[in-house]
Design an enzyme around this catalytic site. Structure first.
Site, PDB file in Angstrom:
ATOM      1  CG  ASP A   1      57.388  40.770 -16.807  1.00 50.74           C
ATOM      2  OD1 ASP A   1      58.127  41.151 -17.740  1.00 50.74           O
ATOM      3  OD2 ASP A   1      57.174  39.561 -16.572  1.00 50.74           O
TER       4      ASP A   1
ATOM      5  CG  ASN B   1      59.714  37.793 -19.365  1.00 50.78           C
ATOM      6  OD1 ASN B   1      59.532  38.236 -18.229  1.00 50.78           O
ATOM      7  ND2 ASN B   1      58.919  36.884 -19.894  1.00 50.78           N
ATOM      8  CG  HIS B   2      55.567  39.770 -20.274  1.00 52.15           C
ATOM      9  ND1 HIS B   2      54.514  39.387 -21.075  1.00 52.15           N
ATOM     10  CD2 HIS B   2      55.893  38.679 -19.543  1.00 52.15           C
ATOM     11  CE1 HIS B   2      54.202  38.133 -20.833  1.00 52.15           C
ATOM     12  NE2 HIS B   2      55.025  37.681 -19.903  1.00 52.15           N
TER      13      HIS B   2
ATOM     14  NE  ARG C   1      60.489  31.787 -16.230  1.00 51.26           N
ATOM     15  CZ  ARG C   1      59.382  32.341 -15.730  1.00 51.26           C
ATOM     16  NH1 ARG C   1      58.377  32.612 -16.525  1.00 51.26           N
ATOM     17  NH2 ARG C   1      59.280  32.623 -14.451  1.00 51.26           N
TER      18      ARG C   1
ATOM     19  CG  HIS D   1      62.019  40.584 -15.115  1.00 54.08           C
ATOM     20  ND1 HIS D   1      60.940  41.044 -14.391  1.00 54.08           N
ATOM     21  CD2 HIS D   1      61.555  39.536 -15.853  1.00 54.08           C
ATOM     22  CE1 HIS D   1      59.878  40.322 -14.685  1.00 54.08           C
ATOM     23  NE2 HIS D   1      60.223  39.402 -15.562  1.00 54.08           N
TER      24      HIS D   1
ATOM     25  CG  ASP E   1      56.750  40.098 -12.634  1.00 55.20           C
ATOM     26  OD1 ASP E   1      57.790  40.196 -11.962  1.00 55.20           O
ATOM     27  OD2 ASP E   1      56.642  39.363 -13.624  1.00 55.20           O
TER      28      ASP E   1
ATOM     29  CG  ASP F   1      52.372  41.766 -22.416  1.00 54.49           C
ATOM     30  OD1 ASP F   1      51.651  42.432 -23.179  1.00 54.49           O
ATOM     31  OD2 ASP F   1      53.491  41.340 -22.740  1.00 54.49           O
ATOM     32  NE  ARG F   2      50.877  35.908 -18.672  1.00 58.45           N
ATOM     33  CZ  ARG F   2      50.355  34.829 -19.227  1.00 58.45           C
ATOM     34  NH1 ARG F   2      49.037  34.676 -19.187  1.00 58.45           N
ATOM     35  NH2 ARG F   2      51.103  33.925 -19.806  1.00 58.45           N
TER      36      ARG F   2
ATOM     37  CG  HIS G   1      61.049  35.864 -14.704  1.00 58.64           C
ATOM     38  ND1 HIS G   1      60.314  36.216 -15.816  1.00 58.64           N
ATOM     39  CD2 HIS G   1      61.828  34.812 -15.100  1.00 58.64           C
ATOM     40  CE1 HIS G   1      60.652  35.425 -16.827  1.00 58.64           C
ATOM     41  NE2 HIS G   1      61.554  34.567 -16.410  1.00 58.64           N
TER      42      HIS G   1
ATOM     43  CG  HIS H   1      52.364  40.727 -15.519  1.00 54.25           C
ATOM     44  ND1 HIS H   1      52.729  40.675 -16.843  1.00 54.25           N
ATOM     45  CD2 HIS H   1      53.247  39.922 -14.859  1.00 54.25           C
ATOM     46  CE1 HIS H   1      53.768  39.873 -16.995  1.00 54.25           C
ATOM     47  NE2 HIS H   1      54.123  39.417 -15.804  1.00 54.25           N
TER      48      HIS H   1
END
Length: 474
Positions: free
Chosen positions: A248, A280-281, A377, A329, A219, A251-252, A404, A221
């Site tokens: 990923d 997943n993002h 989750r 992922h 990730d 995001d964030r 992840h 991010h």
């Protein structure tokens, strides 16, 4: 000396304030073991789980808190936050209605309710118009010829519409200086990589010669300056220095646009030596909540975000290195019969479903005990070492690599070395204090070698700067 439940809770609160969420969760759990009748203990552990992105556990704790005390208003907040993270906005709205009824003068509660209601209404509208027989691609509505480049633009330029090595170096420097690539070039790159990914299979086979190095990153991010540091430590991508980024990308972190444009630029430059898996993002619901949609709208247009969403739907779900190492992922599956061919035959050109191969590959996590368990989750599964062993035997694999999850050292070897996690965003969200890592291996033995690193300075733009305003109330 045995501490009381309340003393354990107070100690947990201190760890929570210091962003030491694992320690906080452990102490809240001990408080609950000492006295399981107090709603507050479950409510506090719920918010700690939310910080760890364990939305399933957070939901269960918030529900338990409300079972113990229906008047515990924070329980409704916590549960609504967990529901929203799990894309269950109608259920979240119901809890927020309770907050507003109980505390009509609570401005945060009212604002959170109104924001959630907007999302519910928008989703209902999108569902209503989705009945059209053929949904047009956003790509068809983009007219590059009408986009003029003003004389005062001093940024990088595509060469005859193509990405070059010089262009990539100039673009990365331009981004480092907080400059914005001209929208015509950005659109051209996204359109071109959309075509490229549309021709790739759901599971991509990668062949590495014995003496060649290959790098797998986890990730990112939106942490652009840490992405640059990876290239500084490990060398720029090239035909002799291939990379796989394992989902990923966005995001964030608040430099997600810079990250994704850099990655797709290298994909265009080295299509056979640079690889990207979906995380997943890379999905619309996550992007709407965690910042990427807002960032693209702020820096470019909503139309560009919609084009990115089409690209994300075309990203491969997994890569298999020399037929011996599977990289995806999230993780493994809800049953033991899944084969690589089933992954190859999975229809990926869509938003992630709530169950099945595509869901599990994006969301699942390993665990220490044998067997399977419901996901912490709230989506996907948790799988034990026996599940990994069975999957690897069935598919003749040495081990799997997944991402992840934040890990203190940026990586973790689990399940007797057959399940490796790599996470490449150090000090995740400027709060977690973790190292980042990447994996290198040679084609000869595919033995993983780990490089870890700390975060590097970045401009004073906080993570989640473009996230949905709901997060300001959590």
């Amino acid at each position: 000396m045995n501490l009381s439940a309340d003393q354990l809770k107070e100690s947990a609160n201190e760890h929570f304030k210091n962003r030491e969420y694992d320690a906080a969760i452990d102490l809240y759990s001990k408080a609950i073991e000492t006295d399981s009748s107090v709603a507050l203990y479950y409510g506090n552990r719920s918010i700690a789980y939310l910080k760890k992105e364990f939305y399933g556990y957070a939901l269960a704790d918030a529900s338990k808190a409300l079972e113990l005390d229906r008047s515990y208003i924070k329980g409704y907040y916590r549960r609504a936050a967990a529901y929203m993270a799990l894309n269950k906005f109608k259920l979240a709205l119901k809890d927020l209605e309770t907050v507003v009824k109980c505390k009509p003068n609570d401005k945060d509660g009212l604002n959170m309710f109104n924001e959630c209601k907007k999302i519910v209404n928008r989703l209902a509208f999108e569902k209503a118009i989705a009945v059209e027989e053929v949904k047009k691609s956003v790509a068809d509505s983009i007219d590059l010829e009408s986009m003029s480049i003003n004389d005062d633009y001093d940024g990088p330029q595509l060469v005859d519409g193509k990405v070059t090595q010089d262009f990539m170096i100039q673009m990365m420097d331009y981004f480092r200086d907080r400059q914005k690539l001209h929208r015509k070039h950005a659109y051209k790159m996204i359109l071109d990589v959309r075509q490229l990914f549309s021709k790739e299979p759901t599971l991509v086979d990668i062949d590495i010669d014995d003496d060649n190095k290959f790098t797998v990153c986890g990730d990112i991010h939106g942490q652009y300056y840490d992405l640059l540091n990876i290239f500084k430590l490990n060398g720029m991508p090239s035909e002799t220095n291939p990379y796989l980024f394992n989902g990923d990308f966005v995001d964030r972190g608040s430099f997600s646009v810079e990250c994704i444009l850099t990655l797709i630029g290298f994909k265009l430059l080295y299509p056979k030596h640079f690889f990207m898996s979906r995380g997943n993002h890379e999905s619309q619901t996550m992007n709407q909540m965690y910042g990427f949609e807002g960032e693209v709208k702020a820096k470019y247009t909503i139309q560009m975000y919609e084009l990115f969403a089409e690209v994300f739907n075309l990203l491969p779900l997994a890569h298999c290195i020399n037929k011996r190492v599977l990289v995806m992922h999230g993780g493994l599956f809800a049953n033991d019969s899944i084969t690589l061919d089933q992954i190859r035959n999975t229809d990926r050109n869509r938003q992630p479903p709530d169950e099945g191969i595509m869901c599990d590959i994006l969301w699942s996590d390993p665990m220490l005990p044998k067997g399977r368990a419901p996901s912490k989750r709230g989506v996907g599964v948790q799988f034990g070492p026996d599940i990994t062993e069975t999957f690897c035997k069935l598919n003749k694999l040495d081990y799997i690599i997944r991402s992840h999850e934040v890990k203190p050292d940026g990586y973790e070897e689990a399940h007797s070395g057959k399940c490796i996690t790599v996470f490449s965003a150090p000090n995740y969200c400027d709060t977690m204090g973790n190292k980042g890592a990447f994996i290198t291996m040679s084609g000869k033995d595919l033995k993983p070698q780990f490089t870890t690193y700390a975060e590097v300075p970045h401009p004073n733009v906080k993570p989640m700067a473009y996230a949905n305003s709901l997060f300001s109330f959590m």
